[in-house]
Design an enzyme around this catalytic site. Structure first.
Site, PDB file in Angstrom:
ATOM      1  N   TYR A 144       0.851  -1.142   0.151  1.00  0.00           N
ATOM      2  CA  TYR A 144       0.110   0.094  -0.043  1.00  0.00           C
ATOM      3  C   TYR A 144       0.964   1.049   0.131  1.00  0.00           C
ATOM      4  CZ  TYR A 144      -3.538   3.357   1.865  1.00  0.00           C
ATOM      5  OH  TYR A 144      -4.432   4.423   2.118  1.00  0.00           O
ATOM      6  N   LYS A 177      -1.778  -1.202  -4.006  1.00  0.00           N
ATOM      7  CA  LYS A 177      -2.430  -0.234  -4.122  1.00  0.00           C
ATOM      8  C   LYS A 177      -1.443   1.069  -4.112  1.00  0.00           C
ATOM      9  CE  LYS A 177      -5.710   2.652  -1.313  1.00  0.00           C
ATOM     10  NZ  LYS A 177      -6.386   2.766  -0.079  1.00  0.00           N
TER      11      LYS A 177
END
Length: 292
Positions: free
Chosen positions: A135, A163
């Site tokens: 992330y 992400k």
């Protein structure tokens, strides 16, 4: 379970009037998300206020979402922690509970070097057998994972998703150029533009409020390849994305859910409820989308 793709809701965590975890509300929220067409669920991300929850609450949240989803959609559990040993423990626990993957932001206070970040993710990946979604969110973690570093991370077995929330569309292309099929990119911002350069999914905040619209944006743009129809829908929902953006994104998302008739309580301190003067504009955006 097949590879992850589509609109994955990074879920708010419902709290009751006393501020305690609302497990019944959480299970009901999971049902609504699946019924509305969300392709996947991610509890305990930034929007889920994981930093303001106890270890026990995090385990109960993960367990409730996983058991309620019951394999109907993938569940990736946020297992971030500043201390590598704790992130490893949380990731092992998520796998034992039945998670399909974990999402992990890099250590967010210690200003880690690239080698320390690599070591952090390698330790986590070696401890579990389910996929790891990196992330990258430099706006909140103050750590920016360069495309070159992401390519290093992609060489770790089962570190296979990211992400990408830097806000840079060229970064998505650079990651894909360097990593090839070893790293699947999910957008954190700018979903339509990200799909157009090859992102395979979107970790969506606005899907808390409008899961069907978020799922349809992916289906139109990626599955059907109709970029213009996807653009038209994207332009419709952009005012909502803008209304949820910024430092008050958790408070704004929870306020919006109250307005659409799905209250999930107030955010936990240090976050405060959305200021009164922000509600009229937010309510108008929701009305324009016929969400309330």
């Amino acid at each position: 379970m097949a590879g992850f793709r589509g609109s994955y809701t990074v879920m708010v965590t419902p709290f009751d009037a006393q501020g305690a975890l609302d497990e019944d509300g959480l299970r009901g929220f999971v049902e609504w998300q699946i019924r509305e067409g969300s392709h996947g669920l991610i509890p305990l991300g930034s929007t889920g206020e994981f930093l303001s929850m106890t270890r026990d609450e995090r385990a109960r949240t993960a367990s409730a979402v996983i058991s309620q989803a019951a394999g109907r959609v993938p569940v990736l559990v946020g297992t971030a922690a500043e201390w590598t040993d704790e992130a490893v423990d949380l990731s092992r626990e998520a796998e034992q509970l039945g998670a399909d993957g974990v999402m992990v932001v890099p250590p967010y206070y210690s200003s880690p070097t690239d080698d320390e970040i690599f070591h952090h993710y390698r330790r986590i990946a070696e401890a579990i057998s389910i996929p790891v979604m990196v992330y990258n969110n430099p706006n909140t973690s103050n750590v920016d994972l360069s495309a070159a570093l992401v390519a290093r991370l992609a060489d770790i077995d089962n570190v296979s998703y990211i992400k990408e929330s830097s806000g840079s569309i060229p970064r998505i292309n650079d990651i894909q150029r360097r990593c090839g099929d070893k790293m699947t990119v999910f957008a954190g911002y700018h979903p339509w533009e990200s799909y157009c350069v090859g992102a395979s999914g979107y970790v969506s905040v606005f899907a808390n409020i409008a899961p069907a619209l978020s799922a349809r944006l992916f289906s139109l743009t990626v599955d059907q390849g109709d970029r213009e129809a996807g653009r038209a829908l994207y332009n419709r929902v952009l005012p909502l994305l803008d209304a949820l953006a910024g430092d008050l994104y958790v408070s704004a998302t929870k306020a919006a859910m109250t307005h659409i008739g799905r209250p999930v309580g107030q955010p936990r301190a240090p976050r405060l409820p959305l200021p009164d003067d922000r509600h009229p504009a937010l309510l108008q955006v929701l009305k324009d989308l016929a969400l309330c």
